[in-house]
Scaffold this motif. Structure first.
Motif, mmCIF file in Angstrom:
data_model
loop_
_atom_site.group_PDB
_atom_site.id
_atom_site.type_symbol
_atom_site.label_atom_id
_atom_site.label_comp_id
_atom_site.label_asym_id
_atom_site.label_seq_id
_atom_site.Cartn_x
_atom_site.Cartn_y
_atom_site.Cartn_z
ATOM 1 N N UNK A 1 -26.131 -10.906 -12.081
ATOM 2 C CA UNK A 1 -25.341 -10.276 -11.028
ATOM 3 C C UNK A 1 -23.867 -10.217 -11.417
ATOM 4 N N UNK A 2 -23.348 -11.313 -11.918
ATOM 5 C CA UNK A 2 -21.938 -11.352 -12.313
ATOM 6 C C UNK A 2 -21.664 -10.357 -13.437
ATOM 7 N N UNK A 3 -22.580 -10.264 -14.403
ATOM 8 C CA UNK A 3 -22.402 -9.341 -15.523
ATOM 9 C C UNK A 3 -22.287 -7.909 -15.014
ATOM 10 N N UNK A 4 -23.182 -7.532 -14.115
ATOM 11 C CA UNK A 4 -23.174 -6.168 -13.570
ATOM 12 C C UNK A 4 -21.911 -5.934 -12.737
ATOM 13 N N UNK A 5 -21.601 -6.859 -11.839
ATOM 14 C CA UNK A 5 -20.457 -6.697 -10.935
ATOM 15 C C UNK A 5 -19.140 -6.578 -11.695
ATOM 16 N N UNK A 6 -19.029 -7.272 -12.820
ATOM 17 C CA UNK A 6 -17.790 -7.221 -13.599
ATOM 18 C C UNK A 6 -17.631 -5.904 -14.348
ATOM 19 N N UNK A 7 -18.700 -5.138 -14.531
ATOM 20 C CA UNK A 7 -18.637 -3.934 -15.359
ATOM 21 C C UNK A 7 -18.794 -2.623 -14.602
ATOM 22 N N UNK A 8 -19.494 -2.635 -13.486
ATOM 23 C CA UNK A 8 -19.747 -1.371 -12.785
ATOM 24 C C UNK A 8 -18.486 -0.879 -12.077
ATOM 25 N N UNK A 9 -18.472 0.415 -11.819
ATOM 26 C CA UNK A 9 -17.327 0.990 -11.131
ATOM 27 C C UNK A 9 -17.628 2.385 -10.635
ATOM 28 N N UNK A 10 -16.589 3.091 -10.262
ATOM 29 C CA UNK A 10 -16.713 4.440 -9.728
ATOM 30 C C UNK A 10 -17.489 5.323 -10.718
ATOM 31 N N UNK A 11 -18.453 6.060 -10.189
ATOM 32 C CA UNK A 11 -19.257 6.943 -11.028
ATOM 33 C C UNK A 11 -20.522 6.312 -11.575
ATOM 34 N N UNK A 12 -20.662 5.000 -11.423
ATOM 35 C CA UNK A 12 -21.870 4.315 -11.896
ATOM 36 C C UNK A 12 -22.890 4.202 -10.774
ATOM 37 N N UNK A 13 -24.142 3.946 -11.157
ATOM 38 C CA UNK A 13 -25.224 3.730 -10.202
ATOM 39 C C UNK A 13 -25.837 2.374 -10.522
ATOM 40 N N UNK A 14 -26.103 1.574 -9.479
ATOM 41 C CA UNK A 14 -26.676 0.245 -9.636
ATOM 42 C C UNK A 14 -27.971 0.170 -8.834
ATOM 43 N N UNK A 15 -29.020 -0.373 -9.459
ATOM 44 C CA UNK A 15 -30.296 -0.617 -8.784
ATOM 45 C C UNK A 15 -30.454 -2.116 -8.648
ATOM 46 N N UNK A 16 -30.504 -2.599 -7.402
ATOM 47 C CA UNK A 16 -30.655 -4.030 -7.152
ATOM 48 C C UNK A 16 -31.229 -4.281 -5.769
ATOM 49 N N UNK A 17 -31.923 -5.404 -5.633
ATOM 50 C CA UNK A 17 -32.384 -5.887 -4.331
ATOM 51 C C UNK A 17 -31.424 -6.934 -3.795
ATOM 52 N N UNK A 18 -30.496 -7.382 -4.631
ATOM 53 C CA UNK A 18 -29.580 -8.463 -4.295
ATOM 54 C C UNK A 18 -28.421 -7.929 -3.447
#
Length: 150
Positions: free
Chosen positions: A57-74
């Protein structure tokens, strides 16, 4: 450049997400603590994070941003990603946005409190259905198109 981030531990729609990303030629980061088979698709990077609570979760949250898409149940991860400007969907196709992620966090916390108050309470979540998979594919297609045209 749009990136599709997948919280891959226990994600039931990895293959579907990879297909949609391939159709749009979008890079994928499949993030987990291990135990998933690497894809042969050159657009897919398998990211193995160290063991530990919420490392993926931390890895994804630190890298994602505007224009990205995230798939998660968390839900806490979803809230961080929405705050960063990413588009977020759950594997059942539900989109989490600035308008509804706060409510989703509150419901998650309430459910945790109810489980803690009654340790003998049995039951779990609903099973994942074909309809959920179909809703996910439709939702990911919509979110991917929106991310690519934004």
């Amino acid at each position: 450049m749009t990136i599709l981030y997948i919280d891959a531990d226990a994600c039931p729609v990895k293959a579907e997400a990879e297909r949609v990303a391939s159709r749009h030629r979008v890079a994928v980061r499949m993030v987990s603590n291990g135990g998933i088979r690497p894809s042969q698709n050159p657009l897919v990077e398998t990211v193995i994070v160290p063991e530990g609570p919420d490392a993926a979760d931390m890895w994804i949250a630190e890298r994602c941003g505007r224009g990205d898409v995230v798939v998660t149940q968390d839900i806490p991860l979803a809230a961080r990603c929405v705050e960063a400007g990413a588009r977020v969907i759950k594997p059942n196709g539900e989109a989490l946005t600035a308008a509804n992620v706060g409510n989703a966090l509150a419901m998650r916390d309430l459910a945790a409190d109810l489980r803690a108050a009654d340790p003998f309470r049995q039951g779990g979540g609903k099973g994942f259905t074909k309809a959920d998979r179909a809703r996910f594919l439709d939702a990911l297609e919509r979110e991917m198109r929106a991310a690519l045209t934004a």
